[in-house]
Design an enzyme around this catalytic site. Structure first.
Site, PDB file in Angstrom:
ATOM      1  N   ASP A   1      25.040 -27.992  59.742  1.00 40.99           N
ATOM      2  CA  ASP A   1      24.435 -26.929  59.408  1.00 40.99           C
ATOM      3  C   ASP A   1      23.362 -26.772  58.514  1.00 40.99           C
ATOM      4  O   ASP A   1      24.221 -27.720  57.867  1.00 40.99           O
ATOM      5  CB  ASP A   1      24.560 -25.371  59.717  1.00 40.99           C
ATOM      6  CG  ASP A   1      24.350 -24.330  59.904  1.00 40.99           C
ATOM      7  OD1 ASP A   1      22.974 -24.697  60.582  1.00 40.99           O
ATOM      8  OD2 ASP A   1      24.470 -23.098  59.368  1.00 40.99           O
ATOM      9  N   GLY A   2      22.231 -26.454  58.405  1.00 47.27           N
ATOM     10  CA  GLY A   2      21.729 -26.273  56.762  1.00 47.27           C
ATOM     11  C   GLY A   2      21.005 -24.863  56.595  1.00 47.27           C
ATOM     12  O   GLY A   2      21.500 -23.613  57.447  1.00 47.27           O
TER      13      GLY A   2
ATOM     14  N   GLU B   1      19.040 -28.728  58.022  1.00 48.49           N
ATOM     15  CA  GLU B   1      19.367 -29.243  59.334  1.00 48.49           C
ATOM     16  C   GLU B   1      19.435 -30.868  59.611  1.00 48.49           C
ATOM     17  O   GLU B   1      20.149 -31.118  60.449  1.00 48.49           O
ATOM     18  CB  GLU B   1      17.994 -28.514  60.501  1.00 48.49           C
ATOM     19  CG  GLU B   1      18.263 -26.565  60.444  1.00 48.49           C
ATOM     20  CD  GLU B   1      19.570 -26.184  61.256  1.00 48.49           C
ATOM     21  OE1 GLU B   1      20.900 -26.962  61.128  1.00 48.49           O
ATOM     22  OE2 GLU B   1      19.554 -25.237  60.491  1.00 48.49           O
TER      23      GLU B   1
ATOM     24  N   ASP C   1      23.281 -26.166  65.604  1.00 45.26           N
ATOM     25  CA  ASP C   1      23.162 -24.308  66.067  1.00 45.26           C
ATOM     26  C   ASP C   1      21.268 -24.596  66.071  1.00 45.26           C
ATOM     27  O   ASP C   1      20.602 -24.002  65.866  1.00 45.26           O
ATOM     28  CB  ASP C   1      22.700 -23.774  65.343  1.00 45.26           C
ATOM     29  CG  ASP C   1      22.893 -23.322  63.837  1.00 45.26           C
ATOM     30  OD1 ASP C   1      22.355 -24.608  63.326  1.00 45.26           O
ATOM     31  OD2 ASP C   1      23.432 -22.298  63.373  1.00 45.26           O
TER      32      ASP C   1
ATOM     33  N   HIS D   1      25.495 -18.252  64.856  1.00 45.46           N
ATOM     34  CA  HIS D   1      25.920 -16.632  64.008  1.00 45.46           C
ATOM     35  C   HIS D   1      26.326 -16.110  65.577  1.00 45.46           C
ATOM     36  O   HIS D   1      26.655 -15.096  66.063  1.00 45.46           O
ATOM     37  CB  HIS D   1      25.192 -16.040  63.606  1.00 45.46           C
ATOM     38  CG  HIS D   1      24.226 -16.798  62.294  1.00 45.46           C
ATOM     39  ND1 HIS D   1      25.127 -17.215  61.023  1.00 45.46           N
ATOM     40  CD2 HIS D   1      22.833 -17.300  62.022  1.00 45.46           C
ATOM     41  CE1 HIS D   1      24.195 -17.897  60.171  1.00 45.46           C
ATOM     42  NE2 HIS D   1      23.138 -18.396  60.817  1.00 45.46           N
TER      43      HIS D   1
ATOM     44  N   ASP E   1      27.577 -23.204  58.324  1.00 44.53           N
ATOM     45  CA  ASP E   1      27.220 -21.986  57.142  1.00 44.53           C
ATOM     46  C   ASP E   1      27.815 -22.074  56.306  1.00 44.53           C
ATOM     47  O   ASP E   1      26.768 -22.282  54.897  1.00 44.53           O
ATOM     48  CB  ASP E   1      26.701 -21.493  58.292  1.00 44.53           C
ATOM     49  CG  ASP E   1      26.188 -20.327  57.985  1.00 44.53           C
ATOM     50  OD1 ASP E   1      24.271 -20.752  57.686  1.00 44.53           O
ATOM     51  OD2 ASP E   1      26.312 -19.210  57.839  1.00 44.53           O
TER      52      ASP E   1
END
Length: 149
Positions: free
Chosen positions: A10-11, A48, A70, A124, A134
């Site tokens: 994740d970024g 990302e 995501d 999320h 995250d």
């Protein structure tokens, strides 16, 4: 390719552009490794891509890799758009230069060493590893800011 590795990445970005961070988890059997880092002037999309790049760079030999993220930008870029960009000389469907070409080229090279499967999950939304990634990215942003004070 005998080794099967799971990667979650994740970024995040505080401001877009702004200070950004990435987080990744590599899992091989019961062993896990966490990676994270930050950049002072970047975008969410760059982070990302960077998360996936750093995870793939951490692999010491060719593997069967499942990358879960995501980021639809990352998944669609690698599974739907990349071949067209390369075919058109790194120009998108609007005949504009592809953004983040440097990172896409790195990913293309790195994924060529492995058998990669891309999986998208809603961000999320309670996916445990995505939430951890995250948090790693956000902690990297905080650490970057604290070092600059």
């Amino acid at each position: 390719m005998s080794a099967e590795v799971e990667v979650f990445c994740d970024g995040a970005c505080s401001g877009n552009p702004g200070v950004g961070g990435y987080g990744a988890i590599l899992r091989y059997g019961s062993a896990e490794k966490e990676l994270s880092g930050a950049d002072g002037d970047t975008t969410n999309n760059r982070m990302e891509l960077t998360a996936a790049i750093k995870a793939l760079e951490a692999l010491s030999r060719p593997c069967a890799v499942t990358i879960t993220t995501d980021s639809q930008y990352l998944v669609k870029g690698m599974t739907e758009w990349l071949s067209g960009w390369v075919r058109r000389g790194w120009v998108n469907s609007k005949k504009e230069p592809v953004l983040n070409r440097d990172l896409w080229e790195q990913l293309r090279e790195l994924t060529g060493k492995h058998q990669v499967r891309w999986v998208w999950v809603r961000g999320h939304n309670g996916h445990p590893e995505n939430e951890r990634c995250d948090a790693l990215a956000r902690r990297a942003i905080d650490a970057y800011r604290n070092e600059r004070r």
